[in-house]
Scaffold this active site. Structure first.
Site, PDB file in Angstrom:
ATOM      1  N   HIS A   1      27.902 -14.604   0.890  1.00 47.19           N
ATOM      2  CA  HIS A   1      28.778 -14.238   1.675  1.00 47.19           C
ATOM      3  C   HIS A   1      29.865 -14.274   1.071  1.00 47.19           C
ATOM      4  O   HIS A   1      30.357 -12.612   1.604  1.00 47.19           O
ATOM      5  CB  HIS A   1      28.873 -14.909   3.089  1.00 47.19           C
ATOM      6  CG  HIS A   1      29.593 -14.472   4.174  1.00 47.19           C
ATOM      7  ND1 HIS A   1      29.163 -13.477   4.304  1.00 47.19           N
ATOM      8  CD2 HIS A   1      29.979 -14.684   5.057  1.00 47.19           C
ATOM      9  CE1 HIS A   1      30.199 -12.967   5.229  1.00 47.19           C
ATOM     10  NE2 HIS A   1      30.575 -14.003   6.100  1.00 47.19           N
TER      11      HIS A   1
ATOM     12  N   ASP B   1      25.759 -18.405   7.419  1.00 47.63           N
ATOM     13  CA  ASP B   1      25.979 -17.502   6.292  1.00 47.63           C
ATOM     14  C   ASP B   1      25.366 -18.018   4.748  1.00 47.63           C
ATOM     15  O   ASP B   1      24.915 -19.632   4.602  1.00 47.63           O
ATOM     16  CB  ASP B   1      27.770 -18.296   5.862  1.00 47.63           C
ATOM     17  CG  ASP B   1      28.294 -17.691   7.322  1.00 47.63           C
ATOM     18  OD1 ASP B   1      27.755 -16.350   8.152  1.00 47.63           O
ATOM     19  OD2 ASP B   1      29.737 -17.514   6.841  1.00 47.63           O
TER      20      ASP B   1
END
Length: 199
Positions: free
Chosen positions: A43, A39
């Protein structure tokens, strides 16, 4: 492949073959947070960095594995777990959390009540690490919509690696960790090949 609830399954379609075309090629169709993946701060945080603008050194560094397997289903990952390896944890650039949850890969229970983090653990990580990783689908509970743990660490500029596996043999060891994401424009996340280099 297990994917976050509501996410499309990945599709890998052979498009060319050696016999027909003289070479092999495969069409890959998948969401950016499929399988073992990273991530980016972008994100969930508007205007935050994407993976493609982060330097490659952000994806590798000294790591240690924190054994949280005693937390169990629905349990908590606390500073008690970090304190058990505090010297190594303080020196590490990546903290990887072993819950044992990866044993449930390809089982519906994988999306259940995996151990959840206490906020103080995330604040400890946010205070100087490059990233964290876990052998579960997320660092927030599966039913979390606010994603508070993501917000703490991504807000501090860390990266998160989720769906790790084979962490148990690394408990108690310090090693070089690398998780290199696919590079594409505006990458909010990407699959990674996560590896440990053990002396």
């Amino acid at each position: 492949m297990p994917v976050y609830p509501g996410t499309e399954q990945p599709s890998l379609t052979p498009t060319n073959t050696i016999e027909k075309d003289g070479f092999r090629e495969t069409l890959l169709r998948m969401y950016s947070h499929t399988g073992t993946h990273m991530d980016a701060p972008a994100h969930i945080l508007p205007g935050a960095p994407t993976l493609d603008v982060l330097p490659a050194e952000k994806f590798t560094g000294r790591a240690c594995v924190v054994d949280c397997s005693d937390a169990g289903e629905g349990g908590r990952i606390t500073m008690h777990h970090i304190d058990a390896v505090r010297a190594a944890a303080d020196e590490a650039e990546f903290l990887l959390f072993y819950t044992g949850w990866s044993r449930l890969w390809n089982d519906a229970r994988y999306f259940g009540a995996y151990p959840a983090f206490d906020e103080d653990v995330m604040r400890y990580c946010a205070a100087g690490k490059k990233g964290i990783g876990i052998d579960a689908i997320s660092i927030d509970p599966i039913d979390s919509f606010e994603l508070p743990m993501h917000r703490i660490v991504l807000g501090a500029g860390l990266v998160i690696v989720e769906n790790l596996t084979n962490l148990e043999p690394l408990i108690g060891r310090t090693f070089r960790f690398a998780a290199l994401p696919l590079k594409y424009e505006n990458a909010d996340g990407a699959p990674v090949r996560a590896v440990a280099f053990v002396d």
